[in-house]
Design an enzyme around this catalytic site. Sequence first.
Site, PDB file in Angstrom:
ATOM      1  N   ASN A  11      93.595 107.566  61.352  1.00  0.00           N
ATOM      2  CA  ASN A  11      94.009 106.898  62.652  1.00  0.00           C
ATOM      3  C   ASN A  11      94.728 108.216  63.475  1.00  0.00           C
ATOM      4  O   ASN A  11      95.789 109.305  62.637  1.00  0.00           O
ATOM      5  CB  ASN A  11      95.320 106.356  62.337  1.00  0.00           C
ATOM      6  N   TRP A  12      94.184 108.625  64.665  1.00  0.00           N
ATOM      7  CA  TRP A  12      94.580 109.891  65.223  1.00  0.00           C
ATOM      8  C   TRP A  12      95.605 109.700  66.240  1.00  0.00           C
ATOM      9  O   TRP A  12      95.846 110.771  66.213  1.00  0.00           O
ATOM     10  CB  TRP A  12      92.864 109.864  66.036  1.00  0.00           C
ATOM     11  N   LYS A  13      96.178 108.700  65.784  1.00  0.00           N
ATOM     12  CA  LYS A  13      97.839 108.011  66.641  1.00  0.00           C
ATOM     13  C   LYS A  13      97.037 108.922  68.649  1.00  0.00           C
ATOM     14  O   LYS A  13      95.925 108.389  68.615  1.00  0.00           O
ATOM     15  CB  LYS A  13      98.544 108.535  65.951  1.00  0.00           C
ATOM     16  N   HIS A  99     101.178  98.475  63.035  1.00  0.00           N
ATOM     17  CA  HIS A  99     101.335  99.909  62.852  1.00  0.00           C
ATOM     18  C   HIS A  99     103.157  99.732  62.937  1.00  0.00           C
ATOM     19  O   HIS A  99     103.325  99.476  63.290  1.00  0.00           O
ATOM     20  CB  HIS A  99     100.650 100.570  62.946  1.00  0.00           C
ATOM     21  N   GLU A 101     105.043 102.390  64.416  1.00  0.00           N
ATOM     22  CA  GLU A 101     104.265 102.765  64.972  1.00  0.00           C
ATOM     23  C   GLU A 101     104.792 101.835  66.818  1.00  0.00           C
ATOM     24  O   GLU A 101     105.411 101.777  67.921  1.00  0.00           O
ATOM     25  CB  GLU A 101     104.147 103.817  65.596  1.00  0.00           C
ATOM     26  N   GLU A 169     102.156 100.574  53.845  1.00  0.00           N
ATOM     27  CA  GLU A 169     102.081 102.158  54.801  1.00  0.00           C
ATOM     28  C   GLU A 169     103.884 102.039  54.788  1.00  0.00           C
ATOM     29  O   GLU A 169     104.982 101.107  55.943  1.00  0.00           O
ATOM     30  CB  GLU A 169     102.086 102.588  55.962  1.00  0.00           C
ATOM     31  N   GLY A 175     104.570 110.377  58.296  1.00  0.00           N
ATOM     32  CA  GLY A 175     104.407 111.411  58.881  1.00  0.00           C
ATOM     33  C   GLY A 175     105.902 112.189  57.922  1.00  0.00           C
ATOM     34  O   GLY A 175     106.104 113.486  59.277  1.00  0.00           O
ATOM     35  N   SER A 210     101.732 110.064  54.889  1.00  0.00           N
ATOM     36  CA  SER A 210     101.636 111.469  54.811  1.00  0.00           C
ATOM     37  C   SER A 210     100.653 111.662  53.649  1.00  0.00           C
ATOM     38  O   SER A 210     100.493 112.238  52.409  1.00  0.00           O
ATOM     39  CB  SER A 210     103.045 112.120  53.675  1.00  0.00           C
ATOM     40  N   GLY A 231      97.146 109.833  58.533  1.00  0.00           N
ATOM     41  CA  GLY A 231      97.086 109.706  59.976  1.00  0.00           C
ATOM     42  C   GLY A 231      97.223 111.549  60.746  1.00  0.00           C
ATOM     43  O   GLY A 231      95.977 111.956  60.367  1.00  0.00           O
TER      44      GLY A 231
HETATM   45  P1  PGA Z   1     100.683 110.155  58.288  1.00  0.00           P
HETATM   46  O1  PGA Z   1      99.890 108.692  58.748  1.00  0.00           O
HETATM   47  O2  PGA Z   1      99.610 110.410  57.674  1.00  0.00           O
HETATM   48  O3  PGA Z   1     100.931 111.332  59.694  1.00  0.00           O
HETATM   49  O4  PGA Z   1     101.715 110.205  57.523  1.00  0.00           O
HETATM   50  C1  PGA Z   1      99.931 107.706  59.177  1.00  0.00           C
HETATM   51  C2  PGA Z   1      99.643 107.001  59.193  1.00  0.00           C
HETATM   52  O5  PGA Z   1     100.619 106.566  60.357  1.00  0.00           O
HETATM   53  O6  PGA Z   1      98.864 105.698  59.595  1.00  0.00           O
END
Ligand code: PGA
Length: 248
Positions: A11-13, A99, A101, A169, A175, A210, A231
Site C-alpha cells: 500500500n504505497w498510500k 482503510h 486513513e 490493521e 505507521g 508497521s 505500508g
Molecule cells: P504501515 O502501514 O506498514 O506503514 O504501518 C500499513 C497500512 O496502513 O496499510
Amino acid sequence: MSKRRRLVVANWKMYGRLTSGCVLARDVADLAEAARPLNFDLVICPPATLTWAVGEAILGTPVALGGQDCHWVTHGAFTGDISAAMFVDLGCKYIILGHSERRHGHGESSEEICKKVEAAQLAGLTVILCVGETAAELESGSTADIIEKQLRESLPQNVKTANLVIAYEPVWAIGTGQQPAPEDVVTVHKLIRKILGEIGETVRVLYGGSVSPANAASILSETEVDGVLVGSASLNADGFWAIAQNCQ
Ligand code: PGA
C-alpha cells in the site's frame, strides 16, 4: 504455513511520482520474476495517479495491480472520485477499502464502505477490507466489539467470498513502529473467522501495521495469518521483497 494461498500487498498510500513509482514497481516485478513460480500472491496498490504507469511496468509479471479506495457509483458528477469500474479499466484486480486513513482521516462510515465493497465486487475487483481498533478502543478492552461491528456493517448481504480479503490493521500500529504480539493477532484473526461464519475458513485474513523486514517472519510464522498489508516498508523493493520471502 497457512492453509490458504498467501497474499502480500503493498500500500504505497500517497507516495511516488511517475519515475520513482515505475522504478520501484519494476524492481519488485524483477524480484518476483526471478523467483517464479511464486506460491503466494503479490499486489501493488499505487496512488491512483500511478495506476496506469505501474500497471504497464508490471504487465506480464506475477505482480497484480490494485487501487486504494473507490466510489460506489460507476460514474457521475463526483468531483475527485474514482469508480471501481475505472480501476478495472486500468487493469486493477484488487482494491483496498475501509482503510483507517479513510475511516478516521476522511470520516468514512461503515455504511459507505459497505456500498463500496458491493460496487467493487460487482465490477470484478477483489476487495481487501480493513478493520481495526484505535489505541483508545484497545485500552478500553473493546477490540472484539469494534472488529465485529466494523465487519458486520461493512460487508454487504450478498458479499462474494471468493473476492474478499480481510486485513486486520490495528489503527495504533499503523505507521508507528508498534505492533500487537503475534498471539494477539491470532486471537483477532480467529475472531474474524468466527464472525464470518461458514465463509471464515476460505477468506484470507491479513495483518497490517508497521510490518517490516525485521518483524515479518514472526507474524508470518502464524498459520492463521494469510499474508500482510505493508505500508511504508513497501516503498523499498528489497525490503518489501524480504517481507514477501516469508511466504515463499
Ligand atoms: P504501515 O502501514 O506498514 O506503514 O504501518 C500499513 C497500512 O496502513 O496499510
